[in-house]
Design an enzyme around this catalytic site. Structure first.
Site, PDB file in Angstrom:
ATOM      1  N   GLU A 128      -4.884   0.812  -0.471  1.00  0.00           N
ATOM      2  CA  GLU A 128      -3.576   1.897  -0.397  1.00  0.00           C
ATOM      3  C   GLU A 128      -2.404   1.326  -0.056  1.00  0.00           C
ATOM      4  O   GLU A 128      -2.450   0.201   0.661  1.00  0.00           O
ATOM      5  CB  GLU A 128      -3.933   2.894   0.433  1.00  0.00           C
ATOM      6  CG  GLU A 128      -2.973   4.155   0.541  1.00  0.00           C
ATOM      7  CD  GLU A 128      -3.190   5.281   1.446  1.00  0.00           C
ATOM      8  OE1 GLU A 128      -2.769   6.402   1.114  1.00  0.00           O
ATOM      9  OE2 GLU A 128      -3.778   4.944   2.483  1.00  0.00           O
ATOM     10  N   LYS A 146      -3.845  11.218  -4.800  1.00  0.00           N
ATOM     11  CA  LYS A 146      -4.315  11.654  -3.660  1.00  0.00           C
ATOM     12  C   LYS A 146      -4.039  13.117  -3.287  1.00  0.00           C
ATOM     13  O   LYS A 146      -2.964  13.684  -3.509  1.00  0.00           O
ATOM     14  CB  LYS A 146      -3.688  10.971  -2.571  1.00  0.00           C
ATOM     15  CG  LYS A 146      -3.966  11.163  -0.995  1.00  0.00           C
ATOM     16  CD  LYS A 146      -3.108   9.901  -0.044  1.00  0.00           C
ATOM     17  CE  LYS A 146      -3.950  10.102   1.060  1.00  0.00           C
ATOM     18  NZ  LYS A 146      -3.052   9.001   2.160  1.00  0.00           N
ATOM     19  N   CYS A 165      -7.770   7.071   1.164  1.00  0.00           N
ATOM     20  CA  CYS A 165      -7.424   7.122   2.686  1.00  0.00           C
ATOM     21  C   CYS A 165      -8.149   8.457   3.354  1.00  0.00           C
ATOM     22  O   CYS A 165      -9.413   8.516   3.589  1.00  0.00           O
ATOM     23  CB  CYS A 165      -6.421   6.639   2.667  1.00  0.00           C
ATOM     24  SG  CYS A 165      -5.932   6.270   4.517  1.00  0.00           S
TER      25      CYS A 165
END
Length: 276
Positions: free
Chosen positions: A43, A120, A163
């Site tokens: 990321e 995301k 993440c």
């Protein structure tokens, strides 16, 4: 194909995009020479600066980075995953008017084309006992649409996430229901939260979905307040850690086999035993 050679690239990215890009090219080339077919970057790979995301995404540099990465994938004949990179457009092509960006994962094919993107979903708005103290991703990032994404890589079904997503098991169950065999978790996990939970969360997502899981993290000090944990790792469908890095930049290459996944699911067919 019955096997796939995967690579994790671990970096200490800075707020200087061209330096980050040079390091990416160096490590990706090395991993490809070691036989990697699927190479995954972490990321915030090209810019570790939340407040600078919008400026980068609006600049001429944006296209230069994506073009360079596409050409790299084509030159090396690999699938290359940008763990996240800011985008000012939604998947439908609409420009984000709030001043924020989408935190977008890009999958580039061996021909240099864009195969898939994932924005995301879960944003890291938390308090952490470290020098930063608190994180508020929603100030600069707009959450993506609730669209779990699975992409084909040489016959392997690869599920996409980023993440903080890893703390939400329902996303990974949906990816497994779509046929995912390998789950990707590019990340910039803080040192404190990483030390506490990184390994446990990756192993749990592997065990409960009976998938390979590749966690690809940032590492080290990015500025005077931000430290990430590293320890990029590959887990088997049984939850065994197959390979891991420490807390320095680098990479590993490892082959995964469908026979291991089939054996796990045949011996303990948990997914078919679900009642809820």
């Amino acid at each position: 194909m019955e096997s796939l050679s995967v690579a994790a690239i671990q970096l200490t990215s800075s707020n200087t995009w061209h330096e980050n890009l040079l390091e990416v090219k160096r490590l990706v080339t090395a991993a490809a020479k070691d036989g990697a077919r699927l190479v995954v970057l972490p990321e915030n790979v090209f810019l570790f600066d939340g407040k600078g995301m919008r400026r980068l995404a609006e600049s001429d540099v944006q296209q230069q980075i994506l073009t360079d990465v596409s050409e790299l994938a084509k030159e090396l004949d690999i699938f290359l995953v940008i763990g996240s990179h800011p985008s000012i457009q939604t998947e439908s092509g609409e420009t984000i008017s709030s001043g924020r960006v989408r935190q977008t994962l890009w999958v580039i094919g061996p021909d240099g084309s864009l195969l898939e993107r994932y924005d995301k979903i879960h944003l890291f708005d938390v308090t952490v006992d470290d020098k930063a103290g608190s994180y508020l991703e929603s100030e600069v990032i707009e959450p993506g649409d609730l669209l779990p994404k699975v992409v084909d890589v040489d016959g392997f079904k690869v599920g996409l996430s980023i993440c903080y997503d890893v703390r939400f098991p329902e996303l990974y169950r949906q990816l497994a229901e779509q046929g995912a065999e390998l789950l990707l978790v590019p990340a910039a996990f803080t040192y404190v939260t990483g030390k506490a939970h990184w390994a446990t969360l990756l192993a749990a997502r592997a065990i409960e979905n009976q998938c390979f899981v590749l966690g690809v993290n940032q590492c080290g000090w990015h500025n005077e307040k931000r430290q990430t944990y590293g320890h990029s790792s590959l887990y088997s469908p049984f939850g065994d850690k197959q390979l891991s890095l420490s807390e320095e930049p680098g990479y590993f290459v490892q082959q995964i086999h469908k026979s291991d996944l089939i054996k796990c699911r045949d011996k303990m067919p948990c997914l078919s035993h679900r009642r809820l």
